[in-house]
Design a protein around this motif. Structure first.
Motif, PDB file in Angstrom:
ATOM      1  N   LYS A  57       0.719  -1.128  -0.002  1.00 12.83           N
ATOM      2  CA  LYS A  57       0.047   0.039   0.058  1.00 12.83           C
ATOM      3  C   LYS A  57       0.715   1.231  -0.037  1.00 12.83           C
ATOM      4  N   GLU A  58       0.231   2.364  -0.183  1.00 15.13           N
ATOM      5  CA  GLU A  58       0.966   3.732  -0.498  1.00 15.13           C
ATOM      6  C   GLU A  58       1.857   4.033   0.994  1.00 15.13           C
ATOM      7  N   TYR A  59       1.093   3.626   2.249  1.00 14.36           N
ATOM      8  CA  TYR A  59       1.771   3.971   3.404  1.00 14.36           C
ATOM      9  C   TYR A  59       2.730   2.902   3.765  1.00 14.36           C
ATOM     10  N   GLU A  60       3.149   1.939   3.087  1.00 11.76           N
ATOM     11  CA  GLU A  60       4.249   0.870   3.501  1.00 11.76           C
ATOM     12  C   GLU A  60       5.190   0.885   2.589  1.00 11.76           C
ATOM     13  N   ARG A  61       6.295   0.321   3.193  1.00 12.52           N
ATOM     14  CA  ARG A  61       7.403  -0.114   2.334  1.00 12.52           C
ATOM     15  C   ARG A  61       7.819  -1.367   2.870  1.00 12.52           C
ATOM     16  N   GLY A 110       8.467   0.095  -2.996  1.00 10.72           N
ATOM     17  CA  GLY A 110       7.249   0.413  -2.831  1.00 10.72           C
ATOM     18  C   GLY A 110       7.006   1.765  -2.819  1.00 10.72           C
ATOM     19  N   PRO A 111       5.486   2.450  -3.019  1.00 11.67           N
ATOM     20  CA  PRO A 111       4.789   1.405  -2.883  1.00 11.67           C
ATOM     21  C   PRO A 111       4.373   0.825  -4.434  1.00 11.67           C
ATOM     22  N   GLY A 112       3.304  -0.095  -4.464  1.00 16.93           N
ATOM     23  CA  GLY A 112       3.155  -0.638  -5.572  1.00 16.93           C
ATOM     24  C   GLY A 112       3.117  -2.203  -5.765  1.00 16.93           C
ATOM     25  N   LYS A 116       7.386  -6.075   5.540  1.00 16.46           N
ATOM     26  CA  LYS A 116       6.532  -4.997   5.555  1.00 16.46           C
ATOM     27  C   LYS A 116       7.048  -3.897   6.714  1.00 16.46           C
ATOM     28  N   ASP A 168       5.358  -0.045   8.199  1.00 12.65           N
ATOM     29  CA  ASP A 168       4.396   0.929   8.094  1.00 12.65           C
ATOM     30  C   ASP A 168       5.055   1.972   8.519  1.00 12.65           C
ATOM     31  N   ARG A 191       3.370   5.288   8.515  1.00 15.35           N
ATOM     32  CA  ARG A 191       2.308   6.048   9.241  1.00 15.35           C
ATOM     33  C   ARG A 191       2.793   6.599  10.847  1.00 15.35           C
TER      34      ARG A 191
END
Length: 312
Positions: free
Chosen positions: A51-55, A71-73, A86, A88, A90
């Motif tokens: 997700k967008e907020y994850e690496r 990431g993301p994608g 993963k 987070d 945030r």
């Protein structure tokens, strides 16, 4: 500077110098061949989405891939040789449990707080510390005790913002190598012992009473000065006293009172008072003369009685 560049700068540059080795290269090659052979099936095992907020940090045979976090994608992993973690990105918040702290002036207080932080470098958060969240929480508790232990009780109660900034700077510096950015620290509550609360309340009440007495004394002094000036003005103009009487009557009548005290000027009653005093003085003189006559008669009676006794 991006997270990946910062990770390269801070961790040992082992991606280029030390490769996978001969055996590692053979295993990777076998994994690629296996993926190509079983392509329709392994495609679902090799392609992942974050997700967008994850690496994501990819490990190939235990080594972090060149480039750091992905990431993301979409990203691609090889079966059997690659694993990933993963992270987070945030902002995370946690409450600091109440800490019993002995202040600089030997007062025991319970203090709790809240910390806001986020991961700014996923590679460091995975490679340099086992559990970045737990480590940050424990470090926040220790920092809270260390910082407040050097402060007096009055400083803790009045300088919360300064204490929070000091804690934030200390935490941010300590967690920089972990890839953690401490954004904000707040002191939530300072709990004092009940006896100390009572003592502080008594002290504050005594201070308020002292200030009230000082203010009342200053008011009395100002009022006496104003009355003195008013008496001097009334002395210069006797008619001002009569006007003051009339103004007082107007004020009393406005309040709809059933009893009205009407003051009479003393100079009008001065002659009547003198006559009353004169009459009282004449009555006193008459009483004195009557008393003297009675005393002389009594003495004559005693003298005649004594002569009669002698003749017998």
């Amino acid at each position: 500077m991006s997270d990946e560049e910062a990770g390269k700068r801070r961790r040992p540059a082992d991606d280029d110098d030390s490769g996978l080795g001969f055996c590692g290269s053979i295993l990777v090659l076998i994994s690629i061949v296996f993926t190509v052979i079983t392509f329709p099936i392994t495609i679902w095992m090799c392609i992942k989405v974050i997700k967008e907020y994850e690496r994501v940090i990819i490990f190939r045979l235990g080594r972090i891939l060149k480039g750091g976090a992905k990431g993301p994608g979409l990203f691609f992993v090889l079966p059997c040789t690659d694993s990933f973690i993963k992270v987070d990105m945030r902002t995370i918040t946690f409450d600091i449990p109440p800490q019993e702290i002995l202040t600089k002036d030997s007062v025991t207080v319970n203090v709790d707080g809240v910390v806001y932080y986020r991961v700014h470098n996923a590679t460091l958060a995975v490679a340099n510390v086992t559990n970045a969240d737990s480590a940050t929480q424990l470090l926040a508790q220790t920092t809270l005790r260390n910082v407040l232990g050097t402060k007096n009780l009055s400083e803790i109660l009045s300088d919360r913002e300064e204490i929070a900034r000091s804690m934030q700077a200390t935490l941010d510096e300590a967690t920089d190598n972990w890839g953690i950015k401490v954004e904000r620290v707040e002191i939530k509550d300072v709990k004092l012992p009940v006896q100390l609360q009572r003592a502080m309340a008594a002290e504050a009440e005594a201070a308020r009473e002292a200030r009230a007495k000082v203010i009342a004394a200053e008011g009395e002094m100002n009022a006496s000065k104003a009355l003195k000036e008013a008496s001097m003005v009334i002395t210069e103009s006797p008619a001002a006293l009569q006007l003051r009487y009339l103004q007082t009557l107007t004020t009393i009548a406005a309040e709809k009172n059933s009893t009205i005290v009407f003051p009479l000027p003393i100079n009008l009653l001065q002659g009547l008072l003198e006559r009353i005093n004169n009459r009282r003085g004449g009555a006193n003189v008459g009483k004195t003369k009557t008393r003297q006559a009675a005393t002389s008669i009594e003495s004559d009676i005693h003298r005649i009685w004594d002569e009669a006794v002698e003749l017998k």
